[in-house]
Design a protein around this motif. Structure first.
Motif, short mmCIF file in Angstrom:
data_model
loop_
_atom_site.label_atom_id
_atom_site.label_comp_id
_atom_site.label_asym_id
_atom_site.label_seq_id
_atom_site.Cartn_x
_atom_site.Cartn_y
_atom_site.Cartn_z
N THR A 200 -51.55 36.30 112.15
CA THR A 200 -52.02 37.12 111.37
C THR A 200 -52.01 38.30 111.83
O THR A 200 -52.55 38.51 113.03
CB THR A 200 -53.52 36.98 110.64
N LEU A 202 -53.46 42.54 111.93
CA LEU A 202 -54.50 43.24 111.33
C LEU A 202 -54.18 44.68 111.79
O LEU A 202 -54.18 45.03 113.08
CB LEU A 202 -55.64 42.88 111.74
N GLN A 225 -43.14 39.00 106.31
CA GLN A 225 -43.92 38.16 105.28
C GLN A 225 -42.83 36.85 104.78
O GLN A 225 -43.46 35.91 104.51
CB GLN A 225 -44.40 38.98 104.23
N GLU A 230 -48.61 36.51 108.06
CA GLU A 230 -49.79 37.37 107.24
C GLU A 230 -50.05 39.00 107.79
O GLU A 230 -50.40 39.13 108.72
CB GLU A 230 -51.11 36.64 106.99
N ILE A 232 -52.02 42.22 107.19
CA ILE A 232 -53.21 42.63 106.49
C ILE A 232 -53.34 44.30 106.90
O ILE A 232 -53.66 44.36 108.30
CB ILE A 232 -54.59 42.10 106.81
N THR A 233 -53.21 45.18 106.09
CA THR A 233 -53.23 46.62 106.30
C THR A 233 -54.52 47.30 105.70
O THR A 233 -55.20 47.00 104.99
CB THR A 233 -52.06 47.44 105.96
N THR A 235 -57.26 47.85 107.14
CA THR A 235 -58.46 47.07 107.50
C THR A 235 -59.45 47.62 108.66
O THR A 235 -58.74 48.32 109.31
CB THR A 235 -57.97 45.61 107.85
N THR A 253 -61.14 44.94 104.07
CA THR A 253 -60.26 45.67 103.62
C THR A 253 -60.65 46.01 102.08
O THR A 253 -60.71 45.26 101.29
CB THR A 253 -58.98 44.58 103.55
N LYS A 258 -64.01 39.78 104.87
CA LYS A 258 -63.45 38.38 105.14
C LYS A 258 -63.67 38.09 106.52
O LYS A 258 -63.76 38.98 107.57
CB LYS A 258 -61.74 38.66 104.89
#
Length: 460
Positions: A200, A202, A225, A230, A232-233, A235, A253, A258
């Motif tokens: 993941t 971040l 992806q 994963e 996640i931007t 964030t 996010t 989360k």
């Protein structure tokens, strides 16, 4: 106090060759290193990471081999063996640098931490507690940079990894969370995903690789992806702590909160110059607000005779820039040239797979500078060599001056992107136009040949 003609602080990719050249020119020279000869690049940067990335690519290609009609079953990764191979390469390169110093007449290596006690005076503190005082007419600072640890609540209470300590792992992480969606974080993220980790990433910016053009950032996000990473931007990390034997990252996010549990956490948000312990206040060398040493275009600080090279001075933090710094300083001082850093090209390459190679202006920068430009884009799925080798992810992109047809910059997101970019760099430095490349004869079938088709978008 021992006096030298020249002292180099830091045995990195600028420091070692500079020290050897100064000594070979007849100057009594000392080089000081507090950790490992060879600097970050050889010991825990380019050399080991690119060796390990090659292993990750081999695993990935083995899993994809069926697409080429080759059946490979039961692909497993032995991280201990991968690490052993990388360590072996590091050992060879490091020994080469050490031997080069030892064999150079008039060059003395001091192992310890250097700090200024006067304008041209230095104390070297060894690990055993002993000290030696040195002075020199010329002093060169090549101390590099180190990982920035962001001010996140609880981060110092967990066992986070850096780009250095992650290389010590001998078991593949179950779930690796990477804080930072730029070059270092993405290279490690993809590599460990291919080794078998859940990964993941971040990133606090709205996109990964936020300095690049939007289409480039989107294309990189897409292939990561596609490999089940994963991303996640946008964030914000609120807290990091332990949850049993797992690391728990609390992030927001947008309006959503989360909690992510990870077996391992890599911090890769950037690097800061290693100037804090240099005692620069004792020699008067000026720094910026981030601690980077300020230099002119000849790489000399505000104190005559003191120079800074590589990452410690700010600007592009790449090994090849540090090496070029050395060549400028050496030739100016020993060969009486008048070289400067003004206008030098800054190529770079991120070694994800496909690679992202860049030279010159991005479209974003051309737009900011209000230039009259054209854009040529060629998806790799339309490149013959890419189709034949099953390497169709990515794109070639070039920015061209509308009037002169000179190439202003390029981004090559492709297998061997760095090699393709280097061809365009040579064209830019030689003043070759996009039209000339459009009709240039290249060997078939190569990736470079597709530069014909790239510039066909402009010159039809």
């Amino acid at each position: 106090m021992k006096h030298y003609d020249a002292i180099i602080i830091g045995a990195g990719q600028a420091g070692v060759p500079l020290a050897k050249k100064m000594a070979e020119a007849g100057k009594k020279t000392a080089i000081i290193e507090k950790r490992y000869v060879g600097g970050t690049c050889i010991n825990d940067g380019c050399t080991p990471t690119k060796a390990m990335i090659a292993s990750a690519k081999a695993a990935y290609q083995a899993r994809k081999a069926s697409e080429l009609g080759v059946m490979v079953s039961d692909v497993t990764v032995d991280l201990k063996k991968i690490k052993k191979r990388a360590d072996g390469i590091v050992g060879i390169f490091k020994a080469g640098a050490e031997n080069g110093i030892a064999e150079t007449k008039g060059l003395k290596l001091y192992m310890g931490e250097a700090s200024f006690i006067g304008e041209k005076e230095i104390v070297v503190k060894s690990k055993d507690g002993s000290e030696e005082k040195l002075s020199a007419d010329l002093i060169f600072i090549n101390t590099g940079a180190k990982t920035i640890i962001p001010d996140i609540d609880g981060i110092n209470d967990v066992d986070y990894l850096t780009s250095t300590t992650i290389l010590d792992l001998e078991e593949v992480p179950e779930h690796l969370v990477v804080i930072g969606g730029n070059y270092i974080g993405l290279e490690f993220g993809q590599m460990f995903s291919r080794f078998g980790s859940k990964v993941t990433i971040l990133e606090q910016s709205p996109v990964i690789l936020s300095k690049e053009d939007e289409d480039i950032s989107k294309a990189v996000t897409a292939f990561l992806q596609e490999e089940k990473i994963e991303v996640i931007t946008g964030t914000k990390i609120n807290h990091i702590g332990w949850k049993g034997d797992q690391i728990e990252i609390s992030e927001s996010t947008g309006k959503k909160d989360k909690k992510i549990k990870a077996s391992h956490l890599l911090v890769a948000v950037g690097r800061a110059p290693q100037t804090k312990n240099l005692g620069l206040e004792n020699c008067g060398v000026e720094t910026d607000e981030h601690g980077h040493i300020l230099v002119n275009d000849k790489l000399e600080t505000n104190v005559k005779g003191i120079y800074a090279l590589g990452d410690v001075k700010g600007g592009p933090a790449f090994t090849h820039i540090a090496y070029n710094d050395y060549t400028i300083v050496y030739r100016n001082l020993i060969k009486n040239t008048d070289l400067s850093t003004k206008g030098r090209p800054v190529p770079y390459c991120m070694f994800t797979d496909p690679q992202l190679a860049r030279i010159g202006l991005s479209e974003k920068q051309a737009k900011e500078q209000q230039l009259e430009y054209e854009v040529a884009v060629l998806p790799m799925k339309n490149v013959a060599r890419g189709i034949e080798t099953n390497e169709t992810v990515g794109l070639m992109k070039a920015i061209v001056d509308k009037k002169t047809k000179k190439i202003l910059g390029a981004a090559i997101l492709a297998s061997e992107g760095g090699e393709i970019m280097s061809v365009l760099q040579m064209a830019m430095e030689g003043g070759i136009t996009s039209e000339q490349i459009r009709y240039r004869v290249f060997a078939h079938p190569t990736y470079t040949e597709s530069l014909n088709n790239l510039f066909m978008k402009i010159h039809k």
